[in-house]
Scaffold this motif. Structure first.
Motif, PDB file in Angstrom:
ATOM      1  N   UNK A 142       0.695  -1.076  -0.036  1.00 55.48           N
ATOM      2  CA  UNK A 142      -0.121  -0.076  -0.013  1.00 55.48           C
ATOM      3  C   UNK A 142       0.907   1.215   0.184  1.00 55.48           C
ATOM      4  N   UNK A 143       0.176   2.396  -0.795  1.00 50.35           N
ATOM      5  CA  UNK A 143       1.095   3.462  -0.606  1.00 50.35           C
ATOM      6  C   UNK A 143       0.923   4.252   0.568  1.00 50.35           C
ATOM      7  N   UNK A 144      -0.136   4.111   1.309  1.00 48.68           N
ATOM      8  CA  UNK A 144      -0.639   4.897   2.226  1.00 48.68           C
ATOM      9  C   UNK A 144      -0.707   4.144   3.689  1.00 48.68           C
ATOM     10  N   UNK A 174     -12.201   6.326   2.627  1.00 51.55           N
ATOM     11  CA  UNK A 174     -10.774   6.593   2.474  1.00 51.55           C
ATOM     12  C   UNK A 174     -10.088   5.543   1.937  1.00 51.55           C
ATOM     13  N   UNK A 209     -10.608   5.002  -1.620  1.00 55.07           N
ATOM     14  CA  UNK A 209      -9.955   6.067  -2.450  1.00 55.07           C
ATOM     15  C   UNK A 209      -8.504   5.705  -2.319  1.00 55.07           C
ATOM     16  N   UNK A 210      -7.787   5.387  -1.506  1.00 59.73           N
ATOM     17  CA  UNK A 210      -6.375   4.871  -1.508  1.00 59.73           C
ATOM     18  C   UNK A 210      -6.140   3.550  -2.570  1.00 59.73           C
ATOM     19  N   UNK A 223      -6.655   5.062  -6.366  1.00 63.40           N
ATOM     20  CA  UNK A 223      -5.617   5.945  -6.947  1.00 63.40           C
ATOM     21  C   UNK A 223      -4.749   5.226  -7.680  1.00 63.40           C
ATOM     22  N   UNK A 281      -2.503  13.969 -10.238  1.00 63.73           N
ATOM     23  CA  UNK A 281      -3.377  14.234  -8.895  1.00 63.73           C
ATOM     24  C   UNK A 281      -2.271  14.216  -7.964  1.00 63.73           C
ATOM     25  N   UNK A 338     -10.917  13.049 -11.287  1.00 59.10           N
ATOM     26  CA  UNK A 338     -11.768  12.989 -10.187  1.00 59.10           C
ATOM     27  C   UNK A 338     -13.067  12.421 -10.469  1.00 59.10           C
ATOM     28  N   UNK A 373     -12.312   8.826 -10.149  1.00 56.24           N
ATOM     29  CA  UNK A 373     -12.188   8.296  -8.586  1.00 56.24           C
ATOM     30  C   UNK A 373     -13.569   8.381  -8.134  1.00 56.24           C
ATOM     31  N   UNK A 374     -14.287   9.213  -8.392  1.00 60.48           N
ATOM     32  CA  UNK A 374     -15.757   9.266  -7.843  1.00 60.48           C
ATOM     33  C   UNK A 374     -16.481   8.053  -8.118  1.00 60.48           C
ATOM     34  N   UNK A 403     -14.814   4.857  -6.391  1.00 59.45           N
ATOM     35  CA  UNK A 403     -15.211   4.721  -4.845  1.00 59.45           C
ATOM     36  C   UNK A 403     -16.499   4.330  -4.891  1.00 59.45           C
ATOM     37  N   UNK A 434     -15.750  17.536  -6.692  1.00 54.49           N
ATOM     38  CA  UNK A 434     -14.195  17.513  -7.079  1.00 54.49           C
ATOM     39  C   UNK A 434     -13.636  17.993  -5.767  1.00 54.49           C
ATOM     40  N   UNK A 457     -13.551  15.396  -2.869  1.00 49.90           N
ATOM     41  CA  UNK A 457     -12.642  14.190  -3.272  1.00 49.90           C
ATOM     42  C   UNK A 457     -11.085  14.588  -2.955  1.00 49.90           C
ATOM     43  N   UNK A 459      -8.538  13.204  -0.471  1.00 52.16           N
ATOM     44  CA  UNK A 459      -7.179  12.612  -0.795  1.00 52.16           C
ATOM     45  C   UNK A 459      -5.903  13.268  -0.033  1.00 52.16           C
ATOM     46  N   UNK A 465      -5.384  11.286   3.123  1.00 59.30           N
ATOM     47  CA  UNK A 465      -4.669  10.105   3.231  1.00 59.30           C
ATOM     48  C   UNK A 465      -3.325  10.462   3.607  1.00 59.30           C
ATOM     49  N   UNK A 466      -2.707   9.622   4.568  1.00 56.50           N
ATOM     50  CA  UNK A 466      -1.162   9.826   4.798  1.00 56.50           C
ATOM     51  C   UNK A 466      -0.086   8.741   4.239  1.00 56.50           C
ATOM     52  N   UNK A 467       0.515   9.323   3.049  1.00 54.61           N
ATOM     53  CA  UNK A 467       1.542   8.476   2.474  1.00 54.61           C
ATOM     54  C   UNK A 467       2.453   7.843   3.499  1.00 54.61           C
ATOM     55  N   UNK A 468       2.828   6.592   3.285  1.00 53.40           N
ATOM     56  CA  UNK A 468       3.657   5.913   4.218  1.00 53.40           C
ATOM     57  C   UNK A 468       4.978   6.472   4.370  1.00 53.40           C
TER      58      UNK A 468
END
Lengths: 167, 139
Positions: free
Chosen positions: A94-96, A104, A107-108, A111, A122, A154, A157-158, A161, B5, B8, B12, B15-18
């Motif tokens: 995962x990136x987050x 959320x 959403x993560x 992406x 983005x 956007x 993504x909408x 999600x 928008x 969203x 975004x 969100x917390x990047x690693x």
């Protein structure tokens, strides 16, 4: 990000900005290891030679990351086999940080599903903190094209999600 | 009415990047905390010593060529430079108000020649001890 111009210690600066810089590096690379290599090279170059330059340090460090990522990509042919193996990182790492909120979390995950062109806009806008004009300069596209990719992203993504939260 | 928008974008941004791994931070420390001037000093001295050794060999070969025919004809077989021992001392303030760090570097050079005809060896062993001041950049 103005602090980069001062005599601040690199550790403090990196502790504050490192996570989002790594995300920027990550979305331009194929694996976690490549992202680390790119960020290391780019950050050392930025900190040693570029942080005192006039202009937005944020844009400078992003430029440095992109340059390193492109250099790595050009060298990629010589290690295509390795990339093929580690390319699976894209799906498994995962990136987050984990999110308790399912919207959320969706959403993560979503992406990564954007096209490369939309995702880089983005990431540069949200975590690179760049304007459409600066994004255009980074990617050699017009600000209008950057803004257009943002709007499509956007919208995508909408939809993603909505689909994921209804699964 | 809210802009979807914008919603969203805000989501975004939350969100917390690693965070980068400790291993990456350690790699950065190895590059950014290492005193560059120390490496520069050693490289510069190594280059100087190599040049001096080459000049010495050239002079030796040239002078050897005009000597007596029976004199030993030494051939250079090895030039060694030990790993430098570098000592850093506390920074000192210079007369002009700037700061510098005293550095002491010690190493040994060993050069060996051999004459195959007489089976003799000539070994030159030279200890070196250099003391210098590295200017410190202060912000």
């Amino acid at each position: 990000m103005q602090d980069a111009h001062s005599g601040q210690d690199w550790r403090a600066w990196f502790a504050e900005h490192g996570a989002r810089l790594r995300l920027i590096a990550r979305q331009w690379t194929r694996s976690e290891a490549d992202a680390d290599d790119v960020l290391q090279e780019a950050f050392v170059r930025f900190w040693k030679h570029q942080r005192h330059l006039p202009g937005n340090p944020n844009a400078l460090v992003v430029t440095s990351i992109r340059r390193s990522a492109l250099d790595l990509l050009r060298r990629g042919d010589r290690r295509a086999a390795r990339e093929k193996v580690v390319g699976d990182d894209m799906e498994t790492v995962t990136w987050f940080e984990p999110e308790a909120d399912p919207r959320l979390a969706a959403l993560a995950d979503s992406l990564k599903l954007l096209s490369d062109e939309q995702r880089e806009v983005v990431v540069l806008k949200v975590w690179g903190d760049l304007t459409f004009e600066e994004i255009g300069e980074q990617l050699s596209i017009s600000p209008n094209t950057a803004a257009s990719r943002w709007r499509y992203a956007m919208e995508a993504l909408r939809k993603l999600i909505t689909a994921r939260t209804h699964d | 009415m809210t802009d979807p928008d914008h919603d969203i974008e805000q989501a975004l941004a939350s969100l917390r990047p690693r965070a980068p791994s400790p291993a990456l931070t350690a790699r950065l420390a190895a590059e950014l905390d290492a005193p560059a001037s120390r490496r520069g000093v050693i490289i510069a001295w190594s280059a100087g010593l190599s040049a001096a050794a080459a000049a010495l060999v050239a002079a030796f070969v040239f002078l050897g060529g005009v000597g007596e025919p029976e004199a030993p004809a030494y051939q250079l077989v090895r030039v060694e430079q030990s790993r430098p021992d570098v000592q850093f001392f506390r920074p000192v303030q210079m007369d002009d108000g700037s700061f510098a760090r005293p550095v002491r570097v010690r190493w040994q050079d060993t050069t060996r020649w051999e004459d195959a005809r007489s089976n003799t060896r000539l070994i030159n062993y030279r200890p070196n001890d250099q003391f210098t001041l590295l200017p410190l950049e202060t912000n």
